[in-house]
Scaffold this motif. Structure first.
Motif, PDB file in Angstrom:
ATOM      1  N   SER A 103     -12.426  -7.512  -0.186  1.00 13.00           N
ATOM      2  CA  SER A 103     -12.600  -8.802  -0.861  1.00 13.00           C
ATOM      3  C   SER A 103     -14.055  -9.259  -0.757  1.00 13.00           C
ATOM      4  CB  SER A 103     -11.665  -9.847  -0.255  1.00 13.00           C
ATOM      5  OG  SER A 103     -11.969 -10.051   1.111  1.00 13.00           O
ATOM      6  N   PRO A 104     -14.502 -10.114  -1.668  1.00 13.05           N
ATOM      7  CA  PRO A 104     -15.900 -10.565  -1.641  1.00 13.05           C
ATOM      8  C   PRO A 104     -16.332 -11.224  -0.332  1.00 13.05           C
ATOM      9  CG  PRO A 104     -14.918 -11.095  -3.755  1.00 13.05           C
ATOM     10  CD  PRO A 104     -13.806 -10.588  -2.875  1.00 13.05           C
ATOM     11  N   ASP A 105     -15.391 -11.872   0.392  1.00  9.64           N
ATOM     12  CA  ASP A 105     -15.747 -12.488   1.669  1.00  9.64           C
ATOM     13  C   ASP A 105     -15.570 -11.534   2.849  1.00  9.64           C
ATOM     14  OD1 ASP A 105     -13.004 -12.367   2.099  1.00  9.64           O
ATOM     15  OD2 ASP A 105     -12.750 -14.528   2.400  1.00  9.64           O
ATOM     16  N   HIS A 106     -15.195 -10.276   2.580  1.00  9.23           N
ATOM     17  CA  HIS A 106     -15.005  -9.221   3.578  1.00  9.23           C
ATOM     18  C   HIS A 106     -13.842  -9.500   4.532  1.00  9.23           C
ATOM     19  CE1 HIS A 106     -18.765  -7.273   2.350  1.00  9.23           C
ATOM     20  NE2 HIS A 106     -19.197  -8.505   2.200  1.00  9.23           N
ATOM     21  N   GLY A 107     -12.943 -10.404   4.133  1.00 13.37           N
ATOM     22  CA  GLY A 107     -11.825 -10.762   4.983  1.00 13.37           C
ATOM     23  C   GLY A 107     -10.562  -9.958   4.749  1.00 13.37           C
ATOM     24  N   PHE A 108     -10.459  -9.322   3.573  1.00 15.54           N
ATOM     25  CA  PHE A 108      -9.247  -8.591   3.217  1.00 15.54           C
ATOM     26  C   PHE A 108      -9.592  -7.245   2.593  1.00 15.54           C
ATOM     27  CE2 PHE A 108      -8.179 -13.094   2.958  1.00 15.54           C
ATOM     28  CZ  PHE A 108      -7.049 -13.150   3.746  1.00 15.54           C
ATOM     29  N   LEU A 109      -8.669  -6.308   2.742  1.00 11.30           N
ATOM     30  CA  LEU A 109      -8.767  -5.021   2.069  1.00 11.30           C
ATOM     31  C   LEU A 109      -7.505  -4.853   1.227  1.00 11.30           C
ATOM     32  CD1 LEU A 109     -10.130  -2.147   1.767  1.00 11.30           C
ATOM     33  CD2 LEU A 109      -8.461  -1.416   3.486  1.00 11.30           C
ATOM     34  N   ALA A 110      -7.675  -4.635  -0.067  1.00 12.81           N
ATOM     35  CA  ALA A 110      -6.560  -4.267  -0.938  1.00 12.81           C
ATOM     36  C   ALA A 110      -6.652  -2.767  -1.157  1.00 12.81           C
ATOM     37  CB  ALA A 110      -6.643  -5.000  -2.275  1.00 12.81           C
ATOM     38  N   TYR A 111      -5.519  -2.087  -1.045  1.00 12.66           N
ATOM     39  CA  TYR A 111      -5.510  -0.652  -1.295  1.00 12.66           C
ATOM     40  C   TYR A 111      -4.198  -0.256  -1.939  1.00 12.66           C
ATOM     41  CZ  TYR A 111      -2.962  -0.228   3.178  1.00 12.66           C
ATOM     42  OH  TYR A 111      -2.062  -0.355   4.205  1.00 12.66           O
ATOM     43  N   THR A 112      -4.243   0.837  -2.691  1.00  9.89           N
ATOM     44  CA  THR A 112      -3.061   1.310  -3.402  1.00  9.89           C
ATOM     45  C   THR A 112      -2.625   2.646  -2.819  1.00  9.89           C
ATOM     46  OG1 THR A 112      -4.419   2.369  -5.108  1.00  9.89           O
ATOM     47  CG2 THR A 112      -3.707   0.108  -5.538  1.00  9.89           C
ATOM     48  N   VAL A 113      -1.307   2.836  -2.716  1.00  5.43           N
ATOM     49  CA  VAL A 113      -0.739   4.045  -2.117  1.00  5.43           C
ATOM     50  C   VAL A 113       0.340   4.613  -3.023  1.00  5.43           C
ATOM     51  CG1 VAL A 113       0.607   4.954  -0.177  1.00  5.43           C
ATOM     52  CG2 VAL A 113      -1.222   3.309   0.245  1.00  5.43           C
ATOM     53  N   ASP A 114       0.282   5.928  -3.213  1.00  5.21           N
ATOM     54  CA  ASP A 114       1.324   6.678  -3.921  1.00  5.21           C
ATOM     55  C   ASP A 114       1.909   7.669  -2.928  1.00  5.21           C
ATOM     56  OD1 ASP A 114       2.930   8.184  -5.640  1.00  5.21           O
ATOM     57  OD2 ASP A 114       1.241   9.203  -6.589  1.00  5.21           O
ATOM     58  N   THR A 115       3.222   7.601  -2.701  1.00  2.60           N
ATOM     59  CA  THR A 115       3.875   8.541  -1.790  1.00  2.60           C
ATOM     60  C   THR A 115       4.861   9.450  -2.517  1.00  2.60           C
ATOM     61  OG1 THR A 115       5.555   6.897  -1.235  1.00  2.60           O
ATOM     62  CG2 THR A 115       3.634   7.057   0.236  1.00  2.60           C
ATOM     63  N   SER A 116       4.858   9.391  -3.860  1.00  2.00           N
ATOM     64  CA  SER A 116       5.794  10.217  -4.626  1.00  2.00           C
ATOM     65  C   SER A 116       5.109  11.322  -5.415  1.00  2.00           C
ATOM     66  CB  SER A 116       6.589   9.339  -5.606  1.00  2.00           C
ATOM     67  OG  SER A 116       5.726   8.852  -6.625  1.00  2.00           O
ATOM     68  N   GLY A 117       3.823  11.157  -5.682  1.00  2.00           N
ATOM     69  CA  GLY A 117       3.110  12.107  -6.537  1.00  2.00           C
ATOM     70  C   GLY A 117       3.246  11.779  -8.006  1.00  2.00           C
ATOM     71  N   ALA A 118       3.948  10.718  -8.328  1.00  2.00           N
ATOM     72  CA  ALA A 118       4.177  10.330  -9.722  1.00  2.00           C
ATOM     73  C   ALA A 118       3.164   9.297 -10.208  1.00  2.00           C
ATOM     74  CB  ALA A 118       5.590   9.774  -9.881  1.00  2.00           C
ATOM     75  N   GLU A 119       2.118   9.052  -9.420  1.00  2.00           N
ATOM     76  CA  GLU A 119       1.110   8.040  -9.731  1.00  2.00           C
ATOM     77  C   GLU A 119       1.738   6.666  -9.897  1.00  2.00           C
ATOM     78  OE1 GLU A 119      -1.926   8.999 -12.526  1.00  2.00           O
ATOM     79  OE2 GLU A 119      -2.161  11.023 -11.762  1.00  2.00           O
ATOM     80  N   ASP A 120       2.736   6.408  -9.089  1.00  3.84           N
ATOM     81  CA  ASP A 120       3.407   5.110  -9.027  1.00  3.84           C
ATOM     82  C   ASP A 120       2.956   4.468  -7.719  1.00  3.84           C
ATOM     83  OD1 ASP A 120       5.039   2.943  -9.316  1.00  3.84           O
ATOM     84  OD2 ASP A 120       6.917   4.043  -9.058  1.00  3.84           O
ATOM     85  N   PHE A 121       1.990   3.570  -7.808  1.00  2.00           N
ATOM     86  CA  PHE A 121       1.331   3.028  -6.629  1.00  2.00           C
ATOM     87  C   PHE A 121       1.933   1.698  -6.206  1.00  2.00           C
ATOM     88  CE2 PHE A 121      -1.676   6.007  -8.325  1.00  2.00           C
ATOM     89  CZ  PHE A 121      -2.304   6.538  -7.216  1.00  2.00           C
ATOM     90  N   THR A 122       1.804   1.426  -4.929  1.00  2.00           N
ATOM     91  CA  THR A 122       2.121   0.122  -4.360  1.00  2.00           C
ATOM     92  C   THR A 122       0.818  -0.448  -3.826  1.00  2.00           C
ATOM     93  OG1 THR A 122       4.351   0.820  -3.758  1.00  2.00           O
ATOM     94  CG2 THR A 122       3.473  -1.118  -2.622  1.00  2.00           C
ATOM     95  N   VAL A 123       0.586  -1.730  -4.098  1.00  2.00           N
ATOM     96  CA  VAL A 123      -0.615  -2.407  -3.612  1.00  2.00           C
ATOM     97  C   VAL A 123      -0.287  -3.064  -2.270  1.00  2.00           C
ATOM     98  CG1 VAL A 123      -2.357  -4.181  -4.084  1.00  2.00           C
ATOM     99  CG2 VAL A 123      -1.376  -2.861  -5.984  1.00  2.00           C
ATOM    100  N   PHE A 124      -1.135  -2.805  -1.273  1.00  2.00           N
ATOM    101  CA  PHE A 124      -1.029  -3.425   0.038  1.00  2.00           C
ATOM    102  C   PHE A 124      -2.288  -4.236   0.290  1.00  2.00           C
ATOM    103  CE2 PHE A 124       1.514   0.410   0.251  1.00  2.00           C
ATOM    104  CZ  PHE A 124       2.654   0.011   0.927  1.00  2.00           C
ATOM    105  N   VAL A 125      -2.176  -5.268   1.112  1.00  2.00           N
ATOM    106  CA  VAL A 125      -3.339  -6.077   1.487  1.00  2.00           C
ATOM    107  C   VAL A 125      -3.370  -6.189   3.009  1.00  2.00           C
ATOM    108  CG1 VAL A 125      -4.514  -8.300   1.267  1.00  2.00           C
ATOM    109  CG2 VAL A 125      -3.235  -7.374  -0.675  1.00  2.00           C
ATOM    110  N   LYS A 126      -4.530  -5.856   3.578  1.00  2.00           N
ATOM    111  CA  LYS A 126      -4.724  -5.922   5.025  1.00  2.00           C
ATOM    112  C   LYS A 126      -5.698  -7.040   5.344  1.00  2.00           C
ATOM    113  CE  LYS A 126      -6.249  -3.084   8.929  1.00  2.00           C
ATOM    114  NZ  LYS A 126      -6.748  -1.756   9.346  1.00  2.00           N
ATOM    115  N   ASP A 127      -5.347  -7.862   6.321  1.00  2.00           N
ATOM    116  CA  ASP A 127      -6.237  -8.902   6.823  1.00  2.00           C
ATOM    117  C   ASP A 127      -7.214  -8.227   7.784  1.00  2.00           C
ATOM    118  OD1 ASP A 127      -7.446 -10.947   8.379  1.00  2.00           O
ATOM    119  OD2 ASP A 127      -5.721 -12.265   8.092  1.00  2.00           O
ATOM    120  N   LEU A 128      -8.483  -8.194   7.446  1.00  2.00           N
ATOM    121  CA  LEU A 128      -9.469  -7.493   8.265  1.00  2.00           C
ATOM    122  C   LEU A 128      -9.879  -8.275   9.504  1.00  2.00           C
ATOM    123  CD1 LEU A 128     -11.687  -5.857   5.506  1.00  2.00           C
ATOM    124  CD2 LEU A 128      -9.786  -4.865   6.803  1.00  2.00           C
TER     125      LEU A 128
END
Length: 195
Positions: A103-128
């Motif tokens: 994030s612009p304030d460096h407080g959060f990280l958004a990342y996308t994960v695919d665990t199927s191989g079908a390019e079907d991603f889930t967005v997660f957000v981590k509080d840094l």
């Protein structure tokens, strides 16, 4: 923006793409034929300064996936692990991080994960600040995300039944995905929507 033809890149910067390829190749090779850095010890890449932090990825001996880290600009600043993909990949036959976006304030990280191989991603957000994951789980997403300048609003695209990114949504941290606002829809199937 809508792009005719192809989906564009993986949504990772060049450094992260290289790490993903090396991890994939290292996991597939047998015995001592693995890539340097994956089999023979830690490997650090050149840090990139972004405001008050240096961000970089590194791998560790025995690890198949990169670890995203940061340090403050002071030479004595300790390393912070932003995202270690190795424990996230455990228990999955397939694992891929599509994009990581601070994030612009460096407080959060958004990342996308695919665990199927079908390019079907889930967005997660981590509080840094705390290191904890927020309850956000944005499903049916493509690999791309983007932060608004307020560092509390996230944009992401979702897939249609043919796996084409076609709708852009706005998500406010702390709200459920059902309340996300549709910002744009690309109805023409000859275009992919990208952010």
């Amino acid at each position: 923006r809508a792009q005719p033809g192809a989906r564009g890149g993986l949504g990772l910067d060049a450094l992260e793409q290289r790490h993903q390829r090396l991890a994939h190749l290292g996991a597939r090779r047998a015995g001592g034929d693995q890539q340097p850095g994956l089999a023979h010890g830690a490997r650090d890449d050149v840090p990139e300064r972004l405001d008050r932090f240096f961000y970089y990825t590194r791998t560790e001996a025995g690890g198949q996936y990169p670890i995203m880290c940061r340090r403050g600009v002071s030479s004595s600043a300790p390393e912070e692990i932003v995202l270690d993909q190795n424990p996230l990949a455990e228990g999955h036959a397939y694992f891929r991080v599509g994009m990581m976006q601070v994030s612009p304030d460096h407080g959060f990280l958004a990342y996308t994960v695919d665990t199927s191989g079908a390019e079907d991603f889930t967005v997660f957000v981590k509080d840094l600040t705390t290191g904890e994951l927020l309850p956000e789980r944005l499903t049916r997403a493509s690999h791309r995300v983007a932060w608004a300048n307020d560092s509390r609003t996230l944009f992401y695209t979702v897939l249609d039944p043919s796996r084409r990114p076609w709708q852009l949504y706005r998500h406010r941290l702390g709200s459920g995905q059902a309340s996300d606002v549709l910002v744009y829809c690309e109805p023409d199937a000859s275009f992919y929507l990208d952010i």
